[in-house]
Design a protein around this motif. Structure first.
Motif, PDB file in Angstrom:
ATOM      1  N   MET A   1      50.900 -45.277  -5.634  1.00 23.24           N
ATOM      2  CA  MET A   1      50.253 -44.941  -4.346  1.00 23.24           C
ATOM      3  C   MET A   1      51.058 -45.500  -3.203  1.00 23.24           C
ATOM      4  N   ARG A   2      51.213 -44.663  -2.269  1.00 25.95           N
ATOM      5  CA  ARG A   2      51.964 -45.128  -1.103  1.00 25.95           C
ATOM      6  C   ARG A   2      51.029 -45.778  -0.104  1.00 25.95           C
ATOM      7  N   LYS A   3      51.600 -46.557   0.780  1.00 27.73           N
ATOM      8  CA  LYS A   3      50.796 -47.248   1.781  1.00 27.73           C
ATOM      9  C   LYS A   3      50.053 -46.252   2.667  1.00 27.73           C
ATOM     10  N   SER A   4      50.794 -45.163   3.018  1.00 30.94           N
ATOM     11  CA  SER A   4      50.192 -44.188   3.943  1.00 30.94           C
ATOM     12  C   SER A   4      48.956 -43.541   3.341  1.00 30.94           C
ATOM     13  N   LEU A   6      46.853 -44.864   1.298  1.00 35.04           N
ATOM     14  CA  LEU A   6      45.761 -45.835   1.411  1.00 35.04           C
ATOM     15  C   LEU A   6      45.177 -45.803   2.822  1.00 35.04           C
ATOM     16  N   LEU A   7      46.101 -45.776   3.789  1.00 32.32           N
ATOM     17  CA  LEU A   7      45.658 -45.764   5.197  1.00 32.32           C
ATOM     18  C   LEU A   7      44.772 -44.553   5.473  1.00 32.32           C
ATOM     19  N   TRP A   8      45.226 -43.393   5.001  1.00 33.23           N
ATOM     20  CA  TRP A   8      44.432 -42.174   5.215  1.00 33.23           C
ATOM     21  C   TRP A   8      43.065 -42.257   4.546  1.00 33.23           C
ATOM     22  N   LEU A   9      43.110 -42.802   3.340  1.00 31.55           N
ATOM     23  CA  LEU A   9      41.844 -42.932   2.600  1.00 31.55           C
ATOM     24  C   LEU A   9      40.839 -43.789   3.388  1.00 31.55           C
ATOM     25  N   ILE A  10      41.317 -44.940   3.872  1.00 25.55           N
ATOM     26  CA  ILE A  10      40.433 -45.834   4.647  1.00 25.55           C
ATOM     27  C   ILE A  10      39.915 -45.115   5.884  1.00 25.55           C
ATOM     28  N   LEU A  11      40.850 -44.419   6.577  1.00 25.38           N
ATOM     29  CA  LEU A  11      40.460 -43.694   7.789  1.00 25.38           C
ATOM     30  C   LEU A  11      39.381 -42.658   7.495  1.00 25.38           C
ATOM     31  N   THR A  12      39.569 -41.930   6.369  1.00 26.23           N
ATOM     32  CA  THR A  12      38.614 -40.889   5.991  1.00 26.23           C
ATOM     33  C   THR A  12      37.229 -41.485   5.753  1.00 26.23           C
TER      34      THR A  12
END
Lengths: 166, 577
Positions: A1-4, A6-12
């Motif tokens: 998993m890339r960092k980005s 994860l970021l999108w997932l959290i944002l969602t």
């Protein structure tokens, strides 16, 4: 998993929570609005009912009857109008404090009014040429509750009115 | 890494393959841009809705707004000061689906116990009828609604309905009118403005003043009782705007219980009844004469002998048997003098003048109950002479006060109105019927009648009332009855700058001991007008002029009065006709 990712997932997830929160808030507000509108409609209806009752209680015939019964007042007559020029001015207090005139002044004028030196509107008016017609005086009548109402102050009148209604 | 087909540097493809790849890439970019534009449009629209158009979003929400599907409550009717004359309230009505009733006898018994207006046997009949819809009672109290609901019978239903309430009951019954049980206006203002009222919204503001209305009704009722009159009517009109301040017709009724009212009580005499007015009409014929330029205050007409035209005799009730000046004709109310003056004006002058005053058509007013005047057609010479003193022509009391307003307000005939104008600053439009100079002369004549003539009982110290008495023989089936009168008094105050015309009219009053048996307008109607003015003047803040005396008024007319003697009244009240 890339960092980005994860970021999108959290944002969602965050957006989802925010959206749910907002929609709940809208739902609650809508319910509140409906309740408020219902209470406004209710208040409006109450205002109409009270307005009708107010008009009923202020029926001129009833007011006249109450005024005759409880108040020491009568309709104004034309003779009770006088021109400002017809009102005699109070004699000016003597300039020099001579003891004799002082005595007379105190006799005639009540002490509370004297220092103000205003036109004596409170003093009974005596017209030069004609006598004003006496105002119509209505006989005191017994109050509807059977008592002999000689209510003189406003609070007593209101109290007895409350008894008289209905 | 092999999947990364778009990574140019890792591929060494050329020729047709390279071209195909390039095309695919371009197509993807186009599609992507289209999608971007779509999203952008959505984002912009959302920003627009959220930030710029708050109100339209609130409307889109819809569901929270109050339900507007029900019929709006009928608009209220209020007087000029905002006192409620008619208001609609929501009340529950109860009905039943008779098909669903299991035990009609039991239900009828329970309902009859809760609704005192209902009869048990009658309820049983309706509940056992098997119909899908039967009224049990319309307009029940909230308490009754709660109790009936507590019975828990599935056949019973409620319907919310509106009901018209008239808090002042009889006060202005015929003017305001009434509605049927479904709140449709069927008389008076309620009918005339039915559409406007049914739409709900702002209250309809009338020109009536409940205080003056009450005073007029009270005084008129007292006079009817004292003189055993059949009925009566009273009007107060603002001479400068045409607004009706009070309009009373007695007997009246309680519009809250319209079923109990008789047709006689529902009849609005002020607008719908035609009366031969008698001497009050001399006001108009003399105004016509003075306005024509042919007749002056000093003009003399011989009233020594009764007139005989065709089969008619015209005579005076208090004959002076001598030539009279115009002021004398007016204050002694000489029929002969008035008839001769009218004759001198030419055959059609009086008729045309009456036409201008509106005596030949309905008076415009905002109630459907309007009288069409009765006048002779064809109009012959004798009609000119009788119409000059108010016989042979019948108009409504509203016609009379409207024309009288024009005579005293400087000469402008206005449209009478019961509804407050939206903009009170706009002066009302009217038509000129007499010159300002004639109006001034008429005011002096009216003043003289009250100061020393037949209108003495309307004298109010300080308010300098002007007026004219009228006593007409009642016309029954074409014959005049000697002992039945229509007695009236037309008053104007304050005469130095007229503001209000006040009319009181009594049908068939009987003389009393106090009036020495006379039932004339001067004895019966004039005191009503005097009392209304005495109570209304101070209420409206009209400054009295206490220095005006009867003698000072007589003195100002001395050149025209042969019998003038200082300190002595000219005519007695009884002589009026």
């Amino acid at each position: 998993m890339r960092k980005s990712t994860l970021l999108w997932l959290i944002l969602t997830v965050f957006c989802g929570i925010a959206l749910f929160h907002t929609s709940q808030k809208v739902h609650d507000e809508r319910a509140r609005l409906a309740a408020l509108n219902a209470s406004i409609a209710h208040e409006k209806q109450s205002i109409r009912v009270l307005g009708a009752e107010w008009a009923y209680l202020n029926n001129p015939r009833r007011l006249e009857m109450l005024a005759k019964t409880y108040l020491h007042m009568a309709p104004l007559s034309a003779a009770q109008f006088i021109r400002i020029d017809d009102i005699p001015l109070r004699a000016a207090p003597a300039a020099a404090p001579a003891p004799q005139t002082e005595k007379i002044a105190v006799k005639k004028i009540s002490p509370e009014i004297q220092p103000r030196k205003i036109v004596a509107l409170e003093r009974p008016v005596t017209m030069k040429t004609r006598k004003p017609a006496p105002p119509r005086i209505f006989k005191k009548r017994a109050a509807p509750d059977g008592g002999t109402a000689t209510a003189r102050n406003f609070r007593d009148v209101m109290k007895s009115l409350r008894l008289g209604v209905e | 890494m092999a999947f990364d087909i778009f990574h140019r540097h890792k591929l060494t493809i050329s020729g047709t393959q390279a071209q195909a790849l390039e095309m695919a890439r371009l197509r993807l970019i186009w599609v992507g841009m289209l999608m971007m534009m779509g999203y952008l449009a959505i984002i912009l629209r959302m920003g627009d809705l959220c930030l710029l158009h708050h109100k339209s979003t609130a409307m889109l929400m819809g569901s929270g707004a109050p339900a507007e599907t029900e019929r709006p409550l009928r608009a209220s009717i209020v007087d000029r000061n905002g006192n409620i004359l008619a208001v609609s309230l929501r009340m529950a009505s109860v009905y039943a689906d008779a098909r669903m009733v299991h035990d009609p006898a039991k239900l009828a018994q329970e309902l009859a116990a809760l609704l005192p207006k209902q009869n048990e046997a009658d309820l049983f009949k309706r509940l056992s009828s098997g119909k899908a819809f039967v009224w049990i009672q319309r307009f029940i109290t909230p308490k009754q609604e709660y109790a009936i609901n507590a019975l828990g019978d599935p056949a019973i239903h409620f319907q919310e309905e509106q009901r018209r309430i008239y808090p002042d009951a009889n006060l202005a019954a015929q003017v305001v009118g009434y509605t049927d049980v479904d709140s449709n206006g069927i008389a008076g203002i309620e009918k005339f403005f039915n559409k406007r009222l049914a739409a709900g919204g702002k209250p309809l503001r009338l020109t009536l003043d409940v205080r003056v209305q009450h005073i007029m009704r009270q005084d008129l009722a007292a006079a009817i009782k004292t003189f055993h009159a059949l009925d009566g009517t009273g009007l107060v009109m603002d001479v400068n705007t045409g607004q009706i301040i009070a309009m009373v017709s007695l007997p009246d009724f309680d519009p809250n219980h319209i079923g109990e009212a008789t047709n006689n009580e529902k009849f609005n005499r002020a607008t719908l009844a035609d009366y031969e007015m008698g001497s009050t009409f001399k006001t108009f014929s003399i105004a016509a004469g003075l306005n024509s330029g042919k007749v002056h205050l000093s003009s003399v007409f011989d009233a020594s002998h009764p007139l005989h035209i065709d089969q008619f005799y015209i005579h005076d009730f208090d004959a002076k048997d001598r030539p009279l000046t115009i002021p004398e004709i007016y204050i002694y109310s000489s029929n002969i003098g008035t008839a001769k003056m009218a004759e001198s004006l030419g055959p059609d002058y009086i008729r045309d003048f009456y036409q201008k005053l509106g005596f030949m058509q309905q008076a415009p007013i905002e109630v459907p109950e309007r009288a069409t005047p009765l006048y002779p057609s064809p109009w012959r010479e004798v009609n000119t002479m009788t119409a000059a003193f108010g016989h042979g022509i019948a108009v409504s009391p509203l016609h009379l006060v409207r024309a009288a307003s024009a005579i005293v307000n400087g000469g402008i005939l206005l449209k009478p109105t019961l509804v407050m104008p939206d903009n009170p600053d706009v002066p009302p439009q009217g038509t000129r019927v007499i010159s300002a100079a004639t109006s001034e002369k008429m005011r002096r004549l009216l003043e003289l009648v009250v100061a020393s003539g037949t209108g003495a009982y309307a004298w109010v110290k300080g308010y300098d009332v002007g007026g004219k008495t009228g006593t007409a023989d009642k016309n029954k089936n074409g014959r005049y009855e000697n002992h039945a009168n229509i007695s009236s008094f037309l008053g104007v105050f304050p005469i130095w700058h007229p503001r209000y015309v006040v009319l009181a009219l009594l049908d068939d009053p009987q003389g009393t001991k106090a009036t020495h048996g006379f039932s004339t307008g001067g004895y019966t109607a004039a005191p009503v007008v005097g009392d209304v003015i005495a109570r209304m003047g101070p209420m409206y803040g009209i400054k009295p002029r206490m220095y005006i005396t009867r003698d000072s008024i007589e003195k100002s007319m001395k050149p025209y009065l042969k019998e003038y003697k200082e300190g002595q009244a000219l005519a007695s009240v009884s002589t009026d006709h």
